[in-house]
Design an enzyme around this catalytic site. Structure first.
Site, PDB file in Angstrom:
ATOM      1  N   ASP A   1     -10.653   3.335   4.256  1.00 26.11           N
ATOM      2  CA  ASP A   1     -11.004   1.906   4.245  1.00 26.11           C
ATOM      3  C   ASP A   1     -12.524   1.714   4.302  1.00 26.11           C
ATOM      4  O   ASP A   1     -13.018   0.598   4.172  1.00 26.11           O
ATOM      5  CB  ASP A   1     -10.384   1.221   5.480  1.00 26.11           C
ATOM      6  CG  ASP A   1      -9.426   0.113   5.102  1.00 26.11           C
ATOM      7  OD1 ASP A   1      -9.300  -0.170   3.893  1.00 26.11           O
ATOM      8  OD2 ASP A   1      -8.805  -0.474   6.017  1.00 26.11           O
TER       9      ASP A   1
ATOM     10  N   GLN B   1      -4.436  -1.265   9.709  1.00 28.82           N
ATOM     11  CA  GLN B   1      -4.386  -2.592   9.069  1.00 28.82           C
ATOM     12  C   GLN B   1      -5.016  -3.650   9.978  1.00 28.82           C
ATOM     13  O   GLN B   1      -4.727  -3.712  11.165  1.00 28.82           O
ATOM     14  CB  GLN B   1      -2.914  -2.949   8.755  1.00 28.82           C
ATOM     15  CG  GLN B   1      -2.711  -4.279   8.081  1.00 28.82           C
ATOM     16  CD  GLN B   1      -3.302  -4.326   6.670  1.00 28.82           C
ATOM     17  OE1 GLN B   1      -3.241  -3.365   5.914  1.00 28.82           O
ATOM     18  NE2 GLN B   1      -3.888  -5.458   6.318  1.00 28.82           N
TER      19      GLN B   1
ATOM     20  N   LYS C   1       0.843  -1.203   0.000  1.00 30.77           N
ATOM     21  CA  LYS C   1       0.000   0.000   0.000  1.00 30.77           C
ATOM     22  C   LYS C   1       0.880   1.255   0.000  1.00 30.77           C
ATOM     23  O   LYS C   1       0.652   2.186  -0.775  1.00 30.77           O
ATOM     24  CB  LYS C   1      -0.934  -0.007   1.215  1.00 30.77           C
ATOM     25  CG  LYS C   1      -2.036  -1.052   1.094  1.00 30.77           C
ATOM     26  CD  LYS C   1      -2.794  -1.281   2.408  1.00 30.77           C
ATOM     27  CE  LYS C   1      -3.780  -2.425   2.257  1.00 30.77           C
ATOM     28  NZ  LYS C   1      -4.473  -2.767   3.504  1.00 30.77           N
TER      29      LYS C   1
END
Ligand code: ADP
Length: 281
Positions: free
Chosen positions: A119, A96, A52
């Site tokens: 997200d 994460q 990422k």
């Protein structure tokens, strides 16, 4: 069988995004910025976070990875997230997953400011998605739709089957497919006789986290199958939730693992971060 490779989609969209980023940098006087929080040392999470950050830098964003040990107290992470929420140079914040057990998903989902929640896990953003007015598109489901659109696979009017109901993939994917006028079947761990329901579908999306779950007898001939699973076997080979040997010759198209949904997920993360930065300007 057609392979729904992410490569041509990502190449084109990254080039577009790179161009748009150059222009946005001129307007903002700085680059779009993504902050990634990584807790613990799960090897798969390390790899994903690395990818990422790398992808963000390649399109001209700045990014930072903030690391905490597995045992970090919940309040310590929250304090850092609050600083990032308040920092006007930070456009996107991502924590994460999976989280260590002392961090509770229902709490953590509320931490990131909804305007920086690239997200798309904050209940406010999920609510906006479900009511058809999304602020961000959840990365994996959004990437799947971009993949299907690129390959000209029609969603409207098709019978679709989503295998799995997680907050990060199954549920938001179901919502997006409904908003594209598909008719939905959703399977989960407690579904009796999942194979016969799955076999009704024109398009099958598998996000069950179960290696090789989908066998040939789950699929209608000529269907399109999108595999969200990622599993590494003892020899280091990466496979998905679809048993590729047993389905040979049955579907019309299949997304490869690796090289299918994974890179598309990162693409949407970048596009969400770009969108967040554009709103700042
Ligand atoms: P992911 O992160 O890929 O979405 P999770 O592990 O969070 O995966 O969730 C797995 C989901 O898959 C759950 O919703 C579960 O009900 C579903 N699932 C697991 N095994 C099966 C199965 N054998 N058949 C149908 N659904 C399953």
């Amino acid at each position: 069988m057609i392979s729904l490779s992410a490569k041509p989609v990502v190449e084109k969209r990254r080039a577009d995004l790179q161009g748009k980023t150059t222009r946005l940098r001129a307007t903002l006087g700085r680059a779009p910025h993504l902050s990634v929080i990584l807790i613990g040392d799960d090897p798969a999470s390390q790899v994903y976070v690395g990818r990422k950050a790398n992808a963000a830098t390649k399109v001209g964003f700045t990014s930072e990875t903030i690391r905490f040990p597995e045992t970090v107290p919940s309040e310590t992470v929250l304090k850092r997230v609050r600083e990032l929420n308040a920092d006007p140079r930070v456009d996107g914040i991502l924590i994460q997953r999976p989280l260590p057990s002392q961090l509770k998903e229902k709490d953590v989902a509320l931490w990131v400011d909804p305007s920086k929640d690239v997200d798309c896990l904050h209940p406010e953003n999920i609510g906006l998605l479900v009511t058809g007015n999304p602020r961000f598109i959840p990365c994996t489901p959004g990437g799947i739709l971009l993949l299907l659109d690129h390959y000209g696979i029609q969603i409207e009017g098709r019978t679709v089957c989503v295998v799995g109901r997680s907050a990060i993939v199954g549920k938001p994917l179901a919502s997006l497919l409904l908003s594209r006028n598909a008719s939905l079947i959703q399977l989960h761990r407690r579904t009796p006789d999942p194979a016969s329901l799955c076999k009704l579908a024109d398009l099958v999306f598998v996000a069950a986290g179960s290696r090789g779950l989908i066998k040939g007898d789950w699929l209608k001939p000529g269907s399109v199958v999108v595999d969200v699973g990622i599993h590494r076997d003892t020899s280091g080979r990466i496979t998905g939730d679809v048993d590729t040997d047993s389905i040979l010759g049955i579907p019309h198209a299949l997304s490869p693992v690796p090289g299918g949904v994974g890179p598309m997920t990162i693409q949407v993360l970048l596009e969400n971060t770009f969108a967040a930065a554009s709103r700042e300007g």
